[in-house]
Each structure stands twice: as C-alpha cells, then as structure tokens.
Design a protein around this motif. Structure first.
Motif: not given
Lengths: 148, 208
Positions: B127-131
């Motif tokens: 989620i941190h990576e935008g996934a």
C-alpha cells in the motif's frame, strides 16, 4: 471421565500396533472399526513424515521459480501446479487424516462433491472469461489508462 | 487439578458419549467438515476471480514487480511449522497431558501470529508503494483472496487462545477435546488453502 481414560489407553495400544505395522504411518484403517473421524490424530511419525514431504514439495517449486531453473514459464507453471496438487493430497492424508472410511464415508463423499464444484468453478470461470477476453478490442496499457 | 464441578454442557446426556468415547461426537466433526467444505467453495470462488483478473494490471504494477518471494517462502515455512506443532498438541492431548498440550498450542499460536505479522507487513509495504486494492483488478483480487486467508488465520488464533483458556480452566475434558479437534481441522485446512495461494498467486504471479 473414565470412558476418556479407557479410550486413551485403547488408542495407545492401537497406535503402538501401527508403528510396528505398516510403513505409511498415518493412523487410519485396521483397528478403528470404521468410525474414524477426519479430526482424529495420527502418530508423531505420521506428522513428521507429512511435514518432511511438505517441506520438500514446497522447496522445489520455490527453487524452480526463484532460480528460473526450467527457463520456460508454461513448463514451470505446469510443474509447480503438479507439486501443489501432490502437496494438498499429502496434507489431506497426513495432517487432516482423510480416508474413505471416516464417518461412514460421508467426509470423503463431501470432499469429492466439493472438489467437483471447485473444478467446475475454476475451470469454467477461467475458460469462459479467457474466451470473452479474446473478443475485446486489443488495447495497450497506455490506451487502457486514458480510455474515455 | 480440575474441579469436580462440570462446566455447562458437560451435563448433557451421556448415552452417546459412552458409546462413541471421546473421539466420537461424530455429528460435530462431520458437521465441521461440511463447514470446511463450504469454506473451500468460498476460496474456490476467490481463486476463480483471481484467475480471471490476475493479469489485468491496468498499467499498474504486476506481481513480478511486487512480490518478494523470500518473504513468501518464510511465511510458508511458518505456516507449515504451525501445522506440525498443532499436530504435536493433538498427540499430547491424546495422552491427556494438559501442560504439554498448552505449550504446543502456544507455539502454534506464535507461528500463526508471526505469519500474520509478516503478511500485514507485506500489505503495508504494497500500500505504501501505491499498490492499493483500488489500483487494478489484479490488486483487488489479490487483496481479497490473500486477505480472506489472513482473516481466517486471525480468527483461528482467536479461537486458539480461547481454547487455551478453556483447557487451562477445565482441563482436557471431552468437550474441549472435541473443540480442539475442530480447530485442528480448521488450522490444517488453512495450510491447504495456503498451498493454493503461494502456488497460484505468488509463484505463478512472479513469472512473466
């Protein structure tokens, strides 16, 4: 609770018999009189056997994929799916103590019925949707992002 | 150690208990097996959804870019270890050793908790990576399938802790043995589902 204690002793005797007996180790069959439940337990040997088999059957697929050993995606996919299928059977036998006789065969019947539904669901969905996908307009990722 | 006072439920009619002994209770175990089969269908549908949507990246990241197989291998090992330690707990239960049973159950719970912690770390990282689940159909299907499995493990741990309290308080009475056998099936079943997850989602997703 005396019934429990008696049962424990009875089972211990049976388990010992198993260890001396056949090599497959899991505690089903022979002396159980047919009401062996799926939750009933095996022996240390059956759990360790199942564990070692599982580790081997897990390690090989990870090695195949991480090391890119076969060099071919389709070939690797088929091989690791075969390993998964074998490992599921190993878990069923050594950890879940599945057999065709427990609960008068009803657990096995339920399993076969469920597996039938699972195969229909998986194969049907992937097959049908794959063919629908082929009728879609070809699109690059860029177009997909900026479509109206 | 145990009092002579029976817990609620132990005063149930004894006629079938004597016939079937502590390993009987066929009705409950067969019923729980049927529940597991219905749970299996839930996972089948989620696997089918992932199978259909798993390559629809919407120009977002793919599994090959996101998955860290070393973490997955570690998680697989933890779950496998928890399966065998639960098996040892059942063997100790059979010998009627309360303390040894509780010890193996605690170890099982610790492995389960470690599994969950690593999975949550992985999710947080994604989620941190935008996934996020909203990013693409692939990620929606991924989070639903793997998240549902993680939710099952969570409830398995809650159930495990509850049963440890029960066993500590009432000993390995027939009721608790039956409950431990149900949880045993549940726990091993989750390991079976995980075989599908790491093969179908992680390993096949990591290949181009």
């Amino acid at each position: 609770m005396s019934a429990t204690a008696e049962a424990g002793i009875a089972r211990k005797v049976q388990d010992d018999g198993h260890d001396d007996g056949h090599g497959d180790g899991h505690g089903d069959g022979a002396g159980q009189g047919g009401h062996h439940s799926p939750g009933a337990h095996g022996s240390v040997r059956s759990y360790v056997t199942g564990f070692v088999l599982s580790v081997v059957l897990t390690a090989i697929p990870f090695w195949l994929v991480m090391g890119d050993v076969l060099g071919d995606t389709l070939k690797t996919s088929i091989v690791i799916m075969a390993f998964a299928a074998v490992q599921i059977v190993v878990h069923m036998i050594y950890f879940l103590h599945m057999n065709t006789k427990s609960e008068g065969g009803w657990t096995f019947m339920a399993l076969v019925f469920t597996l039938t539904l699972v195969v229909i669901t998986l194969v049907g969905s992937i097959w049908v949707m794959y063919h629908l996908d082929r009728n879609m307009m070809p699109m690059t990722p860029h177009e997909a992002l900026h479509r109206p | 150690m145990h009092e002579t006072t029976a817990p609620p439920g132990a005063a149930a009619p004894v006629f079938y208990q004597q016939e079937e002994h502590a390993h009987g209770e066929s009705g409950t175990l067969l019923g729980f097996w049927l529940y597991l089969m219905s749970d299996c269908l839930i996972f089948a549908v989620l696997f089918a959804t992932y199978g259909v949507l798993g390559r629809n990246y919407a120009a977002g990241p793919s599994g090959a870019e996101l998955f860290d197989l070393r973490l997955v291998a570690l998680n697989t090992g933890l779950l496998l270890l928890s399966s065998i330690t639960y098996g040892f707990a059942m063997l100790e239960m059979e010998k009627n050793r309360v303390d040894a049973t509780l010890r193996w159950l605690a170890i099982t719970g610790a492995f389960g908790a470690a599994f969950l912690a690593i999975e949550l770390y992985e999710f947080a990282h994604l989620i941190h990576e935008g996934a996020t689940p909203q990013r693409s159909a692939f990620l929606s299907a991924f989070f639903t399938l793997v998240g549902t499995h993680g939710l099952h493990v969570t409830f398995g741990i809650v159930w495990l802790v509850t049963l440890m309290v029960q066993v500590r308080r009432y000993g390995l009475i027939a009721d608790n043995q039956r409950r431990l056998m149900c949880l045993s099936m549940f726990w091993h079943f989750l390991d079976v589902v995980w075989i599908g997850v790491f093969t179908f989602v992680y390993l096949m997703g990591s290949m181009r």
